[in-house]
Design an enzyme around this catalytic site. Structure first.
Site, PDB file in Angstrom:
ATOM      1  N   HIS A 194       0.816  -1.215   0.000  1.00 35.05           N
ATOM      2  CA  HIS A 194       0.000   0.000   0.000  1.00 35.05           C
ATOM      3  C   HIS A 194       0.851   1.266   0.000  1.00 35.05           C
ATOM      4  O   HIS A 194       1.891   1.347   0.606  1.00 35.05           O
ATOM      5  CB  HIS A 194      -1.011  -0.003   1.155  1.00 35.05           C
ATOM      6  CG  HIS A 194      -0.416  -0.089   2.527  1.00 35.05           C
ATOM      7  ND1 HIS A 194      -1.193  -0.185   3.660  1.00 35.05           N
ATOM      8  CD2 HIS A 194       0.858  -0.101   2.971  1.00 35.05           C
ATOM      9  CE1 HIS A 194      -0.423  -0.231   4.720  1.00 35.05           C
ATOM     10  NE2 HIS A 194       0.821  -0.188   4.327  1.00 35.05           N
ATOM     11  N   ASN A 195       0.341   2.245  -0.753  1.00 37.39           N
ATOM     12  CA  ASN A 195       0.926   3.583  -0.849  1.00 37.39           C
ATOM     13  C   ASN A 195       2.270   3.630  -1.578  1.00 37.39           C
ATOM     14  O   ASN A 195       2.961   4.647  -1.547  1.00 37.39           O
ATOM     15  CB  ASN A 195       1.073   4.230   0.533  1.00 37.39           C
ATOM     16  CG  ASN A 195      -0.258   4.430   1.214  1.00 37.39           C
ATOM     17  OD1 ASN A 195      -0.580   3.750   2.191  1.00 37.39           O
ATOM     18  ND2 ASN A 195      -1.070   5.330   0.690  1.00 37.39           N
TER      19      ASN A 195
END
Length: 340
Positions: free
Chosen positions: A239-240
């Site tokens: 994520h991210n």
């Protein structure tokens, strides 16, 4: 595979014909397996001696290698790039059916552009927007409010979670999952508490993603894959993560959360990259690289011990494990010499 006259192929490839332009080419093959009705290519002059035993009807090569060729030839500046274009011209990948399968489940609230194809047992939820000429393979799942740009193709059994954005002319191979929850948890006195992942995944134009790769949705901000990125099979993008335009990621790479990778990078297979840091533009990491710190200068980076016979590897590993002690002993010897 479609057949084509060598002269016609040369015209499409901006190549110079040497030899019989009326030769009919029926396929592309490697130099060691090519037959008289096929064409091959020589992209590295180190292998020009193979031309003597090559049975191909024609060879794509450079002007420098032409004197060593005994058959028809197409002369170009970059044979490997020309091979890529030639493969596109003579591609045998089956074209998708230009229809919507009766067993597909499509929400009335989904919006489909012109020429969209949807395979058997695919599921398209409400709020989904598919651009013109999008191809959704059999068994795909497209979650709510996802947008997929014109000309993109998903092969069978791709899963796209809710609110993902995929750009135009992307290609996603089977088994890939985009937009699943990132690995976000808080610890409360030994108990793991799930943190809902409120971001999404935004993928640019002309992105290609291999089979069984996973790209997690962001915790708060989005996971971002830039334009022209290519990602191989079985990669994990946490994520991210942000991957810059035209970066290439080889198979089995693991990227931890909140990593930022620059543009025009090349990440070798099975590399593991720490999160919450940046890698600048134009970095190449060789296979099985373990990246624990930011990289701020373009260039070629490597880590790990290359393969050795086991007995030699054991000695090397022992030296590495004792490097601190060896360093201390060396410094002690240097101090002693300085005093003398």
């Amino acid at each position: 595979m479609p057949s084509i006259r060598l002269a016609d192929l040369a015209q499409q490839l901006d190549a110079q014909v040497h030899g019989d332009g009326d030769l009919v080419i029926t396929g592309i093959a490697s130099m060691h397996s090519a037959q008289p009705e096929q064409i091959t290519f020589l992209s590295n002059s180190r292998y020009r001696e193979q031309l003597a035993s090559c049975n191909a009807g024609a060879v794509v090569l450079t002007e420098a290698d032409l004197p060593f060729c005994k058959v028809a030839a197409l002369v170009v500046e970059n044979p490997y790039f020309t091979y890529a274009r030639m493969a596109q011209i003579m591609d045998t990948t089956p074209q998708p059916a230009q229809d919507i399968a009766p067993s597909a489940v499509i929400s009335p609230q989904a919006t489909l552009g012109e020429g969209v194809s949807v395979g058997a047992n695919a599921v398209i939820e409400s709020g989904v927007v598919l651009g013109d000429n999008v191809v959704i393979g059999a068994g795909c799942f497209i979650g709510k409010n996802t947008h997929i740009g014109a000309g993109s193709r998903l092969w069978a059994n791709v899963s796209i979670y809710h609110e993902v954005v995929i750009g135009q002319n992307c290609l996603i191979q089977s088994g890939t999952v985009i937009g699943a929850d990132g690995f976000g948890y808080a610890n409360d006195r030994g108990n793991w508490v799930k943190i809902p992942q409120l971001g999404s995944v935004h993928i640019g134009d002309r992105v290609e993603i291999g089979a069984c790769t996973t790209i997690d949705r962001g915790a708060l901000d989005n996971t971002i894959i830039g334009n022209g990125v290519i990602i191989d099979n079985q990669c994990q993008i946490a994520h991210n993560v942000v991957i810059g335009d035209n970066t290439a990621v080889a198979g089995g790479v693991i990227m931890a959360g909140s990593l930022k990778v620059g543009r025009y990078c090349m990440i070798g297979g099975a590399s593991v990259i720490n999160g919450h840091m940046e890698i600048c533009d134009k970095v190449t990491i060789t296979g099985m690289g373990m990246v624990m710190r930011p990289i701020t200068e373009p260039g070629l980076y490597s880590s790990g011990i290359p393969l050795q016979p086991n007995k030699m590897w054991r000695k090397t590993a022992a030296l590495v494990m004792n490097i601190d002690g060896i360093n201390k002993r060396l410094k002690a010897v240097e101090r002693k010499i300085d005093k003398e």
